[in-house]
Design an enzyme around this catalytic site. Structure first.
Site, short mmCIF file in Angstrom:
data_model
loop_
_atom_site.label_atom_id
_atom_site.label_comp_id
_atom_site.label_asym_id
_atom_site.label_seq_id
_atom_site.Cartn_x
_atom_site.Cartn_y
_atom_site.Cartn_z
CE LYS A 1 -2.60 2.00 4.70
NZ LYS A 1 -1.81 0.83 5.07
CB SER B 1 -0.95 0.03 1.21
OG SER B 1 -0.25 0.31 2.39
#
Length: 234
Positions: free
Chosen positions: A193, A155
């Site tokens: 993230k 990701s």
């Protein structure tokens, strides 16, 4: 005074800490108490914490210590800590750039603990056990304590972070807007993230269009560390 469920959970955590030195996961606690959801475990732990029986520890997923047991249970573990359990992710001087006297040079490498794997994708259960150490050039490190994690998932590929990379993070509990962080969600899931603040909410952004941005209330997310470097083997 504890309810039967509160006491049952307290003793389950106590026994698991004695056996393994590691607190049980929320799923394990849910199964042990035959509850339908983890929200019930959250409420029980909060009640135990408010009554002074357990203490949740910062900067470490799932981590807690037993402060005391009910009067009817022998206090055999001593000093409010369970045997074999260390509340600190970073121990001693690991992950710190050593101080050197004037005229001396920095060492060629600094030992940084590798704490496990971090999900760069769908959050996985947070890892809290030190697996090994890695030698890191001191130029990659900043002031403070550091730890390393192996990346699993894709990701963050557009930020240049690939599966199998080892990331170096400075241990901290806050970050600036746009920093790449290890975030702990609901005290049990960790993910890598980019952090964005949107009013009173916190957004955890992927660097891959295949993944959606996840938005949480501020009380659901705790920063564990900020990315400062990356090591890749070819």
């Amino acid at each position: 005074m504890l309810t039967s469920k509160q006491k049952e959970l307290l003793m389950f955590i106590h026994e698991r800490l004695k056996e393994t030195g590691v607190p049980p996961s929320f799923d394990e606690m849910k199964e042990a108490l035959d509850l339908k959801s983890k929200s019930g475990i959250h409420r029980l732990i909060t009640a135990l914490e408010e009554r002074g029986f357990v203490r949740r520890l910062p900067h470490r997923a799932r981590a807690m210590e037993i402060v005391r047991l009910p009067d009817s249970v022998p206090q055999s573990f001593g000093h409010g800590r369970s045997r074999g359990f260390s509340p600190s992710v970073i121990e001693g001087s690991l992950g710190r750039v050593p101080q050197v006297a004037e005229g001396e040079s920095l060492p060629q490498t600094v030992s940084v603990p590798v704490m496990g794997r971090i999900a760069a994708g769908v959050p996985a259960e947070a890892i809290q056990t030190r697996m090994a150490t890695i030698e890191v050039p001191p130029e990659l490190l900043t002031k403070g304590e550091h730890f390393a994690l192996e990346v699993k998932g894709d990701s963050m590929i557009e930020a240049g972070i690939l599966e199998g990379d080892t990331i170096i993070l400075r241990k901290c509990d806050d970050a600036s807007n746009g920093d790449i962080v290890v975030a702990l969600v609901d005290e049990e899931e960790a993910t890598l993230k980019r952090l964005r603040r949107r009013g009173d909410s916190i957004a955890l952004e992927a660097a891959n269009p295949a993944y959606e941005t996840r938005i949480f209330g501020p009380d659901r997310v705790r920063v564990q560390g900020r990315l400062v470097g990356l090591i890749r083997r070819y």
